[in-house]
Design a protein around this motif. Structure first.
Motif, PDB file in Angstrom:
ATOM      1  N   PHE A 231     107.188 109.773  42.730  1.00  0.00           N
ATOM      2  CA  PHE A 231     106.958 108.644  41.822  1.00  0.00           C
ATOM      3  C   PHE A 231     105.562 108.732  41.206  1.00  0.00           C
ATOM      4  CE2 PHE A 231     105.278 104.368  41.070  1.00  0.00           C
ATOM      5  CZ  PHE A 231     106.255 103.849  40.222  1.00  0.00           C
ATOM      6  N   PHE A 232     104.566 109.046  42.047  1.00  0.00           N
ATOM      7  CA  PHE A 232     103.198 109.151  41.541  1.00  0.00           C
ATOM      8  C   PHE A 232     103.084 110.211  40.451  1.00  0.00           C
ATOM      9  CE2 PHE A 232      99.376 111.844  41.888  1.00  0.00           C
ATOM     10  CZ  PHE A 232      98.460 111.000  41.267  1.00  0.00           C
ATOM     11  N   VAL A 233     103.633 111.394  40.689  1.00  0.00           N
ATOM     12  CA  VAL A 233     103.508 112.503  39.730  1.00  0.00           C
ATOM     13  C   VAL A 233     104.182 112.152  38.406  1.00  0.00           C
ATOM     14  CG1 VAL A 233     104.278 114.852  39.246  1.00  0.00           C
ATOM     15  CG2 VAL A 233     103.235 114.310  41.439  1.00  0.00           C
ATOM     16  N   GLN A 234     105.354 111.550  38.468  1.00  0.00           N
ATOM     17  CA  GLN A 234     106.052 111.205  37.232  1.00  0.00           C
ATOM     18  C   GLN A 234     105.310 110.131  36.447  1.00  0.00           C
ATOM     19  OE1 GLN A 234     110.060 110.234  38.374  1.00  0.00           O
ATOM     20  NE2 GLN A 234     110.662 112.387  38.577  1.00  0.00           N
ATOM     21  N   GLU A 235     104.699 109.179  37.149  1.00  0.00           N
ATOM     22  CA  GLU A 235     103.942 108.139  36.466  1.00  0.00           C
ATOM     23  C   GLU A 235     102.640 108.680  35.881  1.00  0.00           C
ATOM     24  OE1 GLU A 235     104.791 104.771  35.948  1.00  0.00           O
ATOM     25  OE2 GLU A 235     106.718 105.694  36.470  1.00  0.00           O
ATOM     26  N   MET A 236     102.024 109.640  36.548  1.00  0.00           N
ATOM     27  CA  MET A 236     100.742 110.171  36.096  1.00  0.00           C
ATOM     28  C   MET A 236     100.915 111.241  35.020  1.00  0.00           C
ATOM     29  SD  MET A 236      97.431 110.295  36.136  1.00  0.00           S
ATOM     30  CE  MET A 236      97.023 109.212  37.514  1.00  0.00           C
ATOM     31  N   PHE A 237     101.890 112.131  35.174  1.00  0.00           N
ATOM     32  CA  PHE A 237     102.008 113.284  34.278  1.00  0.00           C
ATOM     33  C   PHE A 237     103.272 113.292  33.415  1.00  0.00           C
ATOM     34  CE2 PHE A 237      99.484 114.829  37.953  1.00  0.00           C
ATOM     35  CZ  PHE A 237      98.323 115.136  37.277  1.00  0.00           C
TER      36      PHE A 237
END
Length: 343
Positions: A231-237
């Motif tokens: 979730f973090f990676v998709q929201e950030m990148f």
């Protein structure tokens, strides 16, 4: 003498009617009437032709004439000064305003705030701690005893020995302090600056910034860790970024994994940043080691947890394609101005 008196009256009328709209005209008046070859000087020279019995009366007339001319000069001069002062203080409301230079947050602050915002949406609280730490919270509590070889990877700056005080090497020390004073469930992220004895280069620095996370509760699994980081990676990148996990080793987690994402700089085709592999490591993670839980009186048979840690500089490097870590701390305005629109 009658003719001279008539001439003085004419001069006085001429002086009284004189006007000046700028400093040059005032100066011209002074030269014409009060200069060394001016009219007042010329009239005063006629005193030698006045009979002795009339000199006293005529002298008074000439003196009044001189004062009249000098007063007029002062009036003209003051009017010009007042006009200039009024012009200087006047405000033309139709003119455009003076441009105001707008600053910006530092790129590391921008990225740190984005990371914190993402994890706050998942229910993580923010915890911060001291940058000068004791050996126990920085190493011992994290399953890194004095003779542990992993300490070599975190060579740091010591303030004193016996007892040992040092500049923290990771924000895991903040996690230690949270577990020390709070019982599960625990869900926190720990942003902050850390220090290691590194040679400064384009890829490394003696200080950098981390955001570490900790989640401890009943039935927490590695699947929870993976989905949190996905979730973090998709929201950030973005949704298109690919992710992979690789087995790794950290003293405070078991099992442990490093997380890579597809290189955003070369679109996974291979470049110097990804070392021509198409993948870039962004963080380390794993399940909290039972020994770490037991160090703080947390029952490892009842509770499990996961932890992760990432370098803010690395995330910022990928997000904004920064090719030199030293740029973050050089205070080069040309570099910082590029992030004005990123607030």
């Amino acid at each position: 003498m009658e003719q001279l008196l008539q001439q003085i009256e004419l001069y006085k009328q001429e002086i009284a009617a004189a006007e000046a709209t700028n400093a040059d005209m005032v100066e011209a008046f002074r030269i014409k009437y009060l200069g060394t070859k001016g009219l007042v000087k010329s009239v005063m020279g006629e005193m030698k032709n006045v009979p002795n019995d009339q000199k006293k009366a005529f002298g008074q007339i000439l003196n009044d004439f001189k004062l009249f001319a000098e007063n007029k000069f002062e009036i003209l001069k003051q009017s010009i000064d007042d006009s200039q002062q009024s012009t200087a203080n006047s405000i033309d409301l139709s003119l455009p305003g003076s441009p105001v230079s707008v600053g910006t947050r530092h790129p590391l602050s921008i990225v740190r705030n984005q990371i914190v915002s993402i994890f706050k949406r998942l229910g993580f609280a923010v915890s911060e701690g001291p940058e000068i730490e004791d050996d126990w919270h920085n190493f011992g509590a994290m399953n890194l005893p004095e003779d542990h070889p992993a300490r070599d990877m975190q060579d740091t700056f010591y303030i004193s020995q016996n007892p040992a005080w040092l500049l923290r090497t990771h924000t895991s020390s903040v996690q230690a302090r949270v577990m020390e004073h709070q019982k599960p469930p625990i869900r926190v992220i720990c942003p902050g600056r850390v220090y290691r004895n590194e040679t400064i280069s384009a890829r490394a620095h003696c200080f950098f910034h981390q955001v570490e996370g900790l989640y401890i509760d009943e039935n927490v699994s590695f699947a929870d860790l993976k989905q949190t980081l996905y979730f973090f990676v998709q929201e950030m990148f973005g949704k298109e970024v690919k992710v992979r996990f690789r087995p790794s080793y950290f003293p405070f987690t078991e099992p442990s994994a490093e997380m890579d994402i597809s290189c955003l700089i070369c679109d996974s085709k291979g470049c110097n940043v990804c070392k021509h592999t198409g993948w870039v490591e962004i963080l380390g993670s794993g399940m909290v080691h039972p020994k770490v839980l037991e160090n703080f009186g947390i029952d490892s048979n009842k509770y499990t947890g996961f932890a992760f840690g990432m370098g803010v500089e690395r995330i910022c490097q990928l997000k904004y394609q920064v090719n030199d870590l030293r740029l973050y701390s050089q205070n080069d305005v040309r570099f910082l101005k590029q992030f004005t629109g990123a607030i």
